[in-house]
Design a protein around this motif. Structure first.
Motif, PDB file in Angstrom:
ATOM      1  N   GLN A   1       0.837  -1.206   0.000  1.00 22.12           N
ATOM      2  CA  GLN A   1       0.000   0.000   0.000  1.00 22.12           C
ATOM      3  C   GLN A   1       0.865   1.246   0.000  1.00 22.12           C
ATOM      4  OE1 GLN A   1      -3.228   0.119  -0.492  1.00 22.12           O
ATOM      5  NE2 GLN A   1      -3.234   2.325  -0.410  1.00 22.12           N
ATOM      6  N   SER A   2       1.926   1.239   0.779  1.00 24.96           N
ATOM      7  CA  SER A   2       2.838   2.384   0.822  1.00 24.96           C
ATOM      8  C   SER A   2       3.454   2.636  -0.545  1.00 24.96           C
ATOM      9  CB  SER A   2       3.938   2.123   1.858  1.00 24.96           C
ATOM     10  OG  SER A   2       4.870   3.166   1.836  1.00 24.96           O
ATOM     11  N   LYS A   3       3.848   1.583  -1.229  1.00 22.48           N
ATOM     12  CA  LYS A   3       4.442   1.706  -2.567  1.00 22.48           C
ATOM     13  C   LYS A   3       3.412   2.238  -3.556  1.00 22.48           C
ATOM     14  CE  LYS A   3       7.446   0.860  -5.898  1.00 22.48           C
ATOM     15  NZ  LYS A   3       8.200   1.994  -6.337  1.00 22.48           N
ATOM     16  N   LEU A   4       2.171   1.735  -3.498  1.00 20.19           N
ATOM     17  CA  LEU A   4       1.115   2.213  -4.397  1.00 20.19           C
ATOM     18  C   LEU A   4       0.825   3.696  -4.174  1.00 20.19           C
ATOM     19  CD1 LEU A   4      -1.410  -0.760  -4.342  1.00 20.19           C
ATOM     20  CD2 LEU A   4       0.021  -0.038  -6.242  1.00 20.19           C
ATOM     21  N   GLU A   5       0.777   4.122  -2.895  1.00 15.67           N
ATOM     22  CA  GLU A   5       0.532   5.533  -2.594  1.00 15.67           C
ATOM     23  C   GLU A   5       1.666   6.398  -3.119  1.00 15.67           C
ATOM     24  OE1 GLU A   5      -0.159   5.743   1.609  1.00 15.67           O
ATOM     25  OE2 GLU A   5      -2.068   4.690   1.444  1.00 15.67           O
ATOM     26  N   GLN A   6       2.889   5.911  -2.963  1.00 19.88           N
ATOM     27  CA  GLN A   6       4.050   6.648  -3.448  1.00 19.88           C
ATOM     28  C   GLN A   6       3.978   6.764  -4.974  1.00 19.88           C
ATOM     29  OE1 GLN A   6       7.810   4.729  -2.697  1.00 19.88           O
ATOM     30  NE2 GLN A   6       8.884   6.676  -2.647  1.00 19.88           N
ATOM     31  N   ASP A   7       3.645   5.677  -5.658  1.00 18.00           N
ATOM     32  CA  ASP A   7       3.520   5.698  -7.113  1.00 18.00           C
ATOM     33  C   ASP A   7       2.408   6.647  -7.557  1.00 18.00           C
ATOM     34  OD1 ASP A   7       5.569   3.877  -7.301  1.00 18.00           O
ATOM     35  OD2 ASP A   7       4.275   2.165  -7.706  1.00 18.00           O
ATOM     36  N   LEU A   8       1.268   6.643  -6.864  1.00 14.19           N
ATOM     37  CA  LEU A   8       0.163   7.527  -7.213  1.00 14.19           C
ATOM     38  C   LEU A   8       0.565   8.985  -6.995  1.00 14.19           C
ATOM     39  CD1 LEU A   8      -2.712   8.124  -8.114  1.00 14.19           C
ATOM     40  CD2 LEU A   8      -3.455   7.715  -5.749  1.00 14.19           C
ATOM     41  N   ASN A   9       1.228   9.264  -5.880  1.00 17.53           N
ATOM     42  CA  ASN A   9       1.659  10.636  -5.621  1.00 17.53           C
ATOM     43  C   ASN A   9       2.633  11.125  -6.687  1.00 17.53           C
ATOM     44  OD1 ASN A   9       0.058  10.958  -3.389  1.00 17.53           O
ATOM     45  ND2 ASN A   9       1.659  10.486  -1.921  1.00 17.53           N
ATOM     46  N   THR A  10       3.514  10.260  -7.146  1.00 18.25           N
ATOM     47  CA  THR A  10       4.441  10.620  -8.219  1.00 18.25           C
ATOM     48  C   THR A  10       3.658  10.900  -9.492  1.00 18.25           C
ATOM     49  OG1 THR A  10       6.194   9.278  -7.243  1.00 18.25           O
ATOM     50  CG2 THR A  10       6.419   9.814  -9.586  1.00 18.25           C
ATOM     51  N   ARG A  11       2.692  10.066  -9.792  1.00 14.33           N
ATOM     52  CA  ARG A  11       1.856  10.244 -10.982  1.00 14.33           C
ATOM     53  C   ARG A  11       1.073  11.550 -10.909  1.00 14.33           C
ATOM     54  NH1 ARG A  11      -3.279   6.943 -12.549  1.00 14.33           N
ATOM     55  NH2 ARG A  11      -3.617   7.782 -14.618  1.00 14.33           N
ATOM     56  N   LEU A  12       0.488  11.841  -9.740  1.00 16.68           N
ATOM     57  CA  LEU A  12      -0.283  13.070  -9.570  1.00 16.68           C
ATOM     58  C   LEU A  12       0.615  14.296  -9.736  1.00 16.68           C
ATOM     59  CD1 LEU A  12      -2.536  12.067  -6.552  1.00 16.68           C
ATOM     60  CD2 LEU A  12      -3.225  12.288  -8.948  1.00 16.68           C
ATOM     61  N   LYS A  13       1.786  14.246  -9.147  1.00 16.52           N
ATOM     62  CA  LYS A  13       2.736  15.360  -9.268  1.00 16.52           C
ATOM     63  C   LYS A  13       3.103  15.578 -10.731  1.00 16.52           C
ATOM     64  CE  LYS A  13       7.053  17.001  -7.157  1.00 16.52           C
ATOM     65  NZ  LYS A  13       7.793  17.455  -8.293  1.00 16.52           N
ATOM     66  N   ASP A  14       3.358  14.492 -11.456  1.00 16.63           N
ATOM     67  CA  ASP A  14       3.692  14.595 -12.879  1.00 16.63           C
ATOM     68  C   ASP A  14       2.532  15.198 -13.679  1.00 16.63           C
ATOM     69  OD1 ASP A  14       6.188  13.542 -12.384  1.00 16.63           O
ATOM     70  OD2 ASP A  14       5.697  11.532 -13.121  1.00 16.63           O
ATOM     71  N   LEU A  15       1.303  14.783 -13.365  1.00 15.95           N
ATOM     72  CA  LEU A  15       0.128  15.341 -14.050  1.00 15.95           C
ATOM     73  C   LEU A  15      -0.019  16.837 -13.762  1.00 15.95           C
ATOM     74  CD1 LEU A  15      -2.592  12.580 -13.520  1.00 15.95           C
ATOM     75  CD2 LEU A  15      -1.733  13.403 -15.718  1.00 15.95           C
ATOM     76  N   ILE A  16       0.120  17.198 -12.504  1.00 18.05           N
ATOM     77  CA  ILE A  16      -0.013  18.603 -12.103  1.00 18.05           C
ATOM     78  C   ILE A  16       1.018  19.467 -12.813  1.00 18.05           C
ATOM     79  CG2 ILE A  16       0.344  20.187 -10.144  1.00 18.05           C
ATOM     80  CD1 ILE A  16      -0.956  17.916  -8.395  1.00 18.05           C
ATOM     81  N   GLU A  17       2.212  18.934 -12.976  1.00 19.31           N
ATOM     82  CA  GLU A  17       3.302  19.708 -13.572  1.00 19.31           C
ATOM     83  C   GLU A  17       3.401  19.534 -15.086  1.00 19.31           C
ATOM     84  OE1 GLU A  17       6.676  18.476 -11.266  1.00 19.31           O
ATOM     85  OE2 GLU A  17       6.087  19.732  -9.551  1.00 19.31           O
ATOM     86  N   SER A  18       2.430  18.866 -15.692  1.00 20.13           N
ATOM     87  CA  SER A  18       2.486  18.621 -17.134  1.00 20.13           C
ATOM     88  C   SER A  18       2.202  19.868 -17.966  1.00 20.13           C
ATOM     89  CB  SER A  18       1.551  17.483 -17.529  1.00 20.13           C
ATOM     90  OG  SER A  18       0.204  17.840 -17.293  1.00 20.13           O
ATOM     91  N   ALA A  19       1.671  20.911 -17.343  1.00 24.06           N
ATOM     92  CA  ALA A  19       1.440  22.192 -18.024  1.00 24.06           C
ATOM     93  C   ALA A  19       1.587  23.297 -16.987  1.00 24.06           C
ATOM     94  CB  ALA A  19       0.051  22.232 -18.654  1.00 24.06           C
ATOM     95  N   PRO A  20       2.059  24.477 -17.404  1.00 21.60           N
ATOM     96  CA  PRO A  20       2.184  25.580 -16.438  1.00 21.60           C
ATOM     97  C   PRO A  20       0.849  25.934 -15.773  1.00 21.60           C
ATOM     98  CG  PRO A  20       3.343  26.123 -18.478  1.00 21.60           C
ATOM     99  CD  PRO A  20       2.572  24.845 -18.728  1.00 21.60           C
TER     100      PRO A  20
END
Length: 150
Positions: A40-59
């Protein structure tokens, strides 16, 4: 050894990962609870990385219900209208297409509703806040010149 050790109906990656981790843990003598917690910790970490990447995909990034061309709720339609009216270039993500992002972003941003507007990776807020910031001129000050259409 070609033995069925578990079954998962549908395509639910989180469940699949949990089940594989449990079976591996059992085979190696580790408690299932420890394996599930680590998974679960690994999945949350992966999701947080994905969310951060999505948020930063455009200014300027919008998380909306539907698309810019076909919003699927009134609030999303209004915020898209405001962005277009002020010639702000933005990226968007349809949260209806990905339940993991839809639920995860609420927790990640500590903001319970959609749409959500991010500028330069930082949460600005939802529709009401965007309206207030447009009225005060604050929003346009936050948006870089590169994000304003000529």
């Amino acid at each position: 050894k070609e033995k069925v050790v578990g079954r998962i109906n549908g395509v639910k990656i989180a469940e699949l990962v949990d089940e594989v981790n449990k079976k591996c843990a059992e085979a190696n003598g580790v408690s299932v609870q420890q394996a599930a917690s680590a998974s679960q910790s690994k999945l949350e970490q992966d999701l947080n990385t994905r969310l951060k990447d999505l948020i930063e995909s455009a200014p300027v990034m919008l998380f909306i219900k539907g698309t810019a061309a076909q919003p699927r709720c009134g609030f999303s339609k209004q915020i898209i209208g405001l962005m277009n009216e002020h010639n702000i270039k933005y990226g968007y993500f349809d949260i209806l297409k990905d339940e993991e992002v839809r639920q995860g972003l609420k927790e990640y941003s500590d903001w319970p509703t959609y749409p959500q507007l991010y500028i330069d990776g930082e949460l600005v807020g939802g529709l009401d806040i965007v309206k207030e910031m447009i009225s005060s001129g604050e929003l346009m000050d936050m948006v870089s010149k590169e994000s304003i259409a000529a």
